[in-house]
Design a protein around this motif. Structure first.
Motif, PDB file in Angstrom:
ATOM      1  N   ARG A  50       3.616  -9.484  -2.263  1.00 31.22           N
ATOM      2  CA  ARG A  50       3.216  -8.083  -2.430  1.00 31.22           C
ATOM      3  C   ARG A  50       3.268  -7.331  -1.100  1.00 31.22           C
ATOM      4  O   ARG A  50       3.711  -6.187  -1.038  1.00 31.22           O
ATOM      5  N   LYS A  53       6.849  -6.654  -0.278  1.00 33.00           N
ATOM      6  CA  LYS A  53       7.410  -5.651  -1.192  1.00 33.00           C
ATOM      7  C   LYS A  53       6.914  -4.254  -0.814  1.00 33.00           C
ATOM      8  O   LYS A  53       7.608  -3.272  -1.018  1.00 33.00           O
ATOM      9  N   LYS A  54       5.693  -4.188  -0.298  1.00 26.66           N
ATOM     10  CA  LYS A  54       5.119  -2.904   0.115  1.00 26.66           C
ATOM     11  C   LYS A  54       5.245  -2.743   1.629  1.00 26.66           C
ATOM     12  O   LYS A  54       4.309  -2.310   2.299  1.00 26.66           O
ATOM     13  N   TYR A  55       6.400  -3.067   2.157  1.00 23.33           N
ATOM     14  CA  TYR A  55       6.659  -3.082   3.592  1.00 23.33           C
ATOM     15  C   TYR A  55       6.262  -1.765   4.261  1.00 23.33           C
ATOM     16  O   TYR A  55       5.620  -1.754   5.298  1.00 23.33           O
ATOM     17  N   ASP A  57       4.652   0.793   2.523  1.00 21.67           N
ATOM     18  CA  ASP A  57       3.720   1.482   1.628  1.00 21.67           C
ATOM     19  C   ASP A  57       2.310   1.490   2.215  1.00 21.67           C
ATOM     20  O   ASP A  57       1.622   0.482   2.219  1.00 21.67           O
ATOM     21  N   SER A  59       0.008   3.583   1.022  1.00 19.79           N
ATOM     22  CA  SER A  59      -0.870   4.178   0.018  1.00 19.79           C
ATOM     23  C   SER A  59      -1.340   3.092  -0.944  1.00 19.79           C
ATOM     24  O   SER A  59      -0.743   2.030  -1.050  1.00 19.79           O
ATOM     25  N   GLY A  60      -2.422   3.382  -1.641  1.00 23.03           N
ATOM     26  CA  GLY A  60      -2.971   2.409  -2.575  1.00 23.03           C
ATOM     27  C   GLY A  60      -4.053   1.569  -1.915  1.00 23.03           C
ATOM     28  O   GLY A  60      -4.588   1.915  -0.860  1.00 23.03           O
ATOM     29  N   ALA A 112       0.370  -1.743   7.285  1.00 22.34           N
ATOM     30  CA  ALA A 112       0.297  -1.210   5.920  1.00 22.34           C
ATOM     31  C   ALA A 112      -0.795  -1.904   5.112  1.00 22.34           C
ATOM     32  O   ALA A 112      -1.583  -1.250   4.424  1.00 22.34           O
ATOM     33  N   ARG A 116      -4.192  -0.282   3.529  1.00 22.92           N
ATOM     34  CA  ARG A 116      -4.568  -0.407   2.113  1.00 22.92           C
ATOM     35  C   ARG A 116      -5.916  -1.114   1.971  1.00 22.92           C
ATOM     36  O   ARG A 116      -6.689  -0.811   1.067  1.00 22.92           O
TER      37      ARG A 116
END
Length: 159
Positions: A50, A53-55, A57, A59-60, A112, A116
């Protein structure tokens, strides 16, 4: 004088009203609350996948398990690469560049997932900057180990 009470049927022209309801016909406020999906169990493999994949990202939200598993993964990989580079080539080894490259390549996903993770506790990712004060590292560590919000917050629902 008070007139005698009339039977209920005579009061309403032969119609008998239904008994008064015992409870309100409207659902209670709790019944309107949105059911949040339970957080899925985070495994070491899922956390690493995860985070990569959210390299980019920021947000969240990220759970404690996702955050700490990814940090553990990075520590282990850096340790193994450093050990191999040191054992095979010493301090002047070009293999040490491999450790530097790995550290640089994982800088963004580490920032990141930390952002988060702070979102999960209801804080902005900009709070990471307090690490530069020195004492701020301890504050960040506390927030990283603190349990996240169970409900949705301004950064979304728990993942």
């Amino acid at each position: 004088p008070v007139p005698p009470a009339m039977p209920q049927q005579q009061q309403f022209g032969g119609f008998t009203p239904p008994p008064a309801p015992q409870a309100s016909p409207w659902p209670e406020e709790e019944e309107y609350e949105e059911e949040l999906p339970a957080r899925e169990e985070m495994t070491f493999k899922k956390a690493v996948e995860r985070c990569f994949k959210k390299y980019f990202d920021f947000s969240g939200r990220a759970s404690r398990a996702e955050f700490w598993y990814f940090y553990l993964f990075n520590f282990l990989v850096s340790f193994v690469l450093g050990f191999i580079a040191g054992a095979l080539g010493g301090e002047d080894s070009s293999l040490l560049r491999l450790v530097d490259f790995y550290s640089l390549a994982t800088l963004l996903p580490i920032l990141a997932v930390a952002t988060r993770r702070l979102h999960d506790t209801g804080r902005s990712g900009w709070w990471q900057l307090i690490a530069f004060t020195g004492i701020g590292v301890f504050v960040l560590f506390y927030w990283y180990i603190k349990e996240g919000d169970d409900d949705a917050n301004e950064y979304g629902y728990p993942e």
